[in-house]
Design a protein around this motif. Structure first.
Motif, PDB file in Angstrom:
ATOM      1  N   ASN A   2      44.175  34.161  33.649  1.00 15.27           N
ATOM      2  CA  ASN A   2      45.049  35.261  34.015  1.00 15.27           C
ATOM      3  C   ASN A   2      45.085  36.312  32.912  1.00 15.27           C
ATOM      4  OD1 ASN A   2      46.761  36.426  35.897  1.00 15.27           O
ATOM      5  ND2 ASN A   2      48.604  35.600  34.939  1.00 15.27           N
ATOM      6  N   GLY A   4      45.178  40.800  32.147  1.00 18.63           N
ATOM      7  CA  GLY A   4      45.437  42.087  32.771  1.00 18.63           C
ATOM      8  C   GLY A   4      46.254  42.986  31.874  1.00 18.63           C
ATOM      9  N   THR A 126      38.618  37.340  28.579  1.00 17.97           N
ATOM     10  CA  THR A 126      38.281  36.067  29.210  1.00 17.97           C
ATOM     11  C   THR A 126      37.616  35.125  28.209  1.00 17.97           C
ATOM     12  OG1 THR A 126      36.138  36.913  29.976  1.00 17.97           O
ATOM     13  CG2 THR A 126      38.019  37.102  31.483  1.00 17.97           C
ATOM     14  N   ASN A 164      46.604  38.171  27.853  1.00 21.49           N
ATOM     15  CA  ASN A 164      46.700  37.052  28.792  1.00 21.49           C
ATOM     16  C   ASN A 164      48.126  36.893  29.309  1.00 21.49           C
ATOM     17  OD1 ASN A 164      48.078  36.019  26.619  1.00 21.49           O
ATOM     18  ND2 ASN A 164      46.937  34.093  26.507  1.00 21.49           N
ATOM     19  N   SER A 170      47.374  41.805  37.033  1.00 24.83           N
ATOM     20  CA  SER A 170      46.269  40.967  36.560  1.00 24.83           C
ATOM     21  C   SER A 170      45.025  41.279  37.378  1.00 24.83           C
ATOM     22  CB  SER A 170      46.619  39.479  36.674  1.00 24.83           C
ATOM     23  OG  SER A 170      46.880  39.129  38.026  1.00 24.83           O
ATOM     24  N   PHE A 171      43.853  40.903  36.862  1.00 22.84           N
ATOM     25  CA  PHE A 171      42.583  41.214  37.510  1.00 22.84           C
ATOM     26  C   PHE A 171      41.783  39.936  37.728  1.00 22.84           C
ATOM     27  CE2 PHE A 171      43.923  44.947  35.140  1.00 22.84           C
ATOM     28  CZ  PHE A 171      43.793  45.957  36.093  1.00 22.84           C
ATOM     29  N   ASP A 172      41.104  39.886  38.883  1.00 21.49           N
ATOM     30  CA  ASP A 172      40.329  38.686  39.212  1.00 21.49           C
ATOM     31  C   ASP A 172      38.842  38.837  38.938  1.00 21.49           C
ATOM     32  OD1 ASP A 172      39.507  40.377  41.230  1.00 21.49           O
ATOM     33  OD2 ASP A 172      40.545  39.309  42.831  1.00 21.49           O
ATOM     34  N   GLY A 173      38.426  40.020  38.449  1.00 28.87           N
ATOM     35  CA  GLY A 173      37.021  40.220  38.101  1.00 28.87           C
ATOM     36  C   GLY A 173      36.149  40.683  39.246  1.00 28.87           C
ATOM     37  N   GLN A 174      36.699  40.756  40.452  1.00 25.04           N
ATOM     38  CA  GLN A 174      35.919  41.214  41.597  1.00 25.04           C
ATOM     39  C   GLN A 174      35.805  42.737  41.594  1.00 25.04           C
ATOM     40  OE1 GLN A 174      37.851  39.651  45.087  1.00 25.04           O
ATOM     41  NE2 GLN A 174      37.128  37.568  44.736  1.00 25.04           N
ATOM     42  N   SER A 175      34.598  43.254  41.806  1.00 24.20           N
ATOM     43  CA  SER A 175      34.423  44.705  41.800  1.00 24.20           C
ATOM     44  C   SER A 175      33.088  45.079  42.431  1.00 24.20           C
ATOM     45  CB  SER A 175      34.501  45.258  40.371  1.00 24.20           C
ATOM     46  OG  SER A 175      33.501  44.661  39.556  1.00 24.20           O
ATOM     47  N   TYR A 220      33.421  40.758  49.826  1.00 22.14           N
ATOM     48  CA  TYR A 220      34.487  39.765  49.710  1.00 22.14           C
ATOM     49  C   TYR A 220      35.154  39.453  51.049  1.00 22.14           C
ATOM     50  CZ  TYR A 220      33.709  40.823  44.821  1.00 22.14           C
ATOM     51  OH  TYR A 220      33.119  41.008  43.581  1.00 22.14           O
TER      52      TYR A 220
END
Length: 281
Positions: A2, A4, A126, A164, A170-175, A220
């Motif tokens: 987690n 962001g 991360t 953290n 927060s960001f999940d890394g999807q892009s 996605y």
């Protein structure tokens, strides 16, 4: 993991021009600016301020001594840098008293600079979750007098502390990404004033938004109703909603709710004006 945005700070100069006054001076209907563009006021940055001083003011309001000790990286997104060689982040590092052990560099890519810095910072955290990253988006938007871009000027700085402990988002890394070498907007090194083809730039914005958003939905397996919120880059307040209209069903009752929420989200944008890489809603 987690990670962001833990804190956000903002600063702009205390000076502004009212869009009604500008419209009257240009012999234009004020509603062309107030309604058509969605702009009410516009920050005016004095000669005593630049992107570094504005970033320092924005950061000073949110950073504690503990934050500064944990910052490993300072990423400064701007297309209004004060030096063609030395990164603006170096000056900011010194002004804020951040350790010399921190990496400090500048990203120039028009309105994408701070977003790229945000993604780089998240990737770093991360691997180093106990540290922090400071990302800056600061610019002074300047166009020629009596030009089509004059109403979309402004300036200011946004600073984001990444960690953290993402209290804001927060960001999940999807892009997904899309980039292309086009000439809708540019600023040659021999001038402080940006050059822009306004109508073409609007078309490019909408085209790029549709390409990346469609790619994201497909990658996605999502649809528009799956999103609780969307964040737009807004070179002027109405630009984001113009793009949203191309993907949202305007006959859907939910669309009216979306429009109302968007109007509420541009209150500050309509008073400050364009920040280029720091301009979001």
């Amino acid at each position: 993991m987690n990670v962001g945005i833990e804190k956000i700070g903002f600063y702009t100069a205390p000076y502004y021009i009212d869009m009604v006054d500008l419209a009257n001076a240009r012999r234009q209907d004020p509603n062309k600016f107030l309604v058509g563009i969605g702009q009410k006021q516009q920050s005016v940055i004095p000669p005593s301020q630049d992107v570094v001083t504005m970033a320092a003011n924005a950061a000073a309001d949110i950073l504690t001594s503990d934050d500064k000790e944990l910052i490993d990286m300072i990423i400064f997104g701007s297309e209004t840098g004060i030096d063609n060689s030395k990164a603006a982040s170096m000056y900011l590092q010194s002004l804020l008293g951040i350790s010399g052990s921190a990496r400090a560099f500048e990203i120039k890519q028009a309105c994408y600079g701070a977003t790229a810095g945000l993604q780089m910072g998240i990737n770093y955290l991360t691997l180093h979750p106990k540290r922090k990253v400071l990302v800056v988006g600061a610019d002074i938007a300047r166009y020629g007098l009596n030009t089509s871009g004059e109403v979309t000027q402004g300036g200011g700085a946004v600073v984001m502390l990444l960690s953290n402990n993402p209290k804001i988002i927060s960001f999940d890394g999807q892009s997904t990404f899309y980039s292309k070498n086009i000439m809708d907007f540019w600023r040659p090194i021999y001038t402080k004033e940006a050059k822009v083809d306004g109508h073409y730039s609007n078309d490019v914005y909408i085209d790029f938004f549709n390409r990346t958003f469609k790619q994201y939905l497909e990658r996605y397996s999502l649809k528009l109703n799956d999103f609780a919120a969307l964040v737009f880059h807004v070179p002027y307040p109405k630009m984001g909603i113009k793009a949203l209209r191309t993907v949202a069903d305007q006959h859907d009752p939910q669309y009216k709710s979306i429009w109302g929420e968007f109007a509420n989200s541009i209150v500050y944008n309509s008073r400050v004006g364009n920040l280029y890489t720091g301009r979001f809603t």
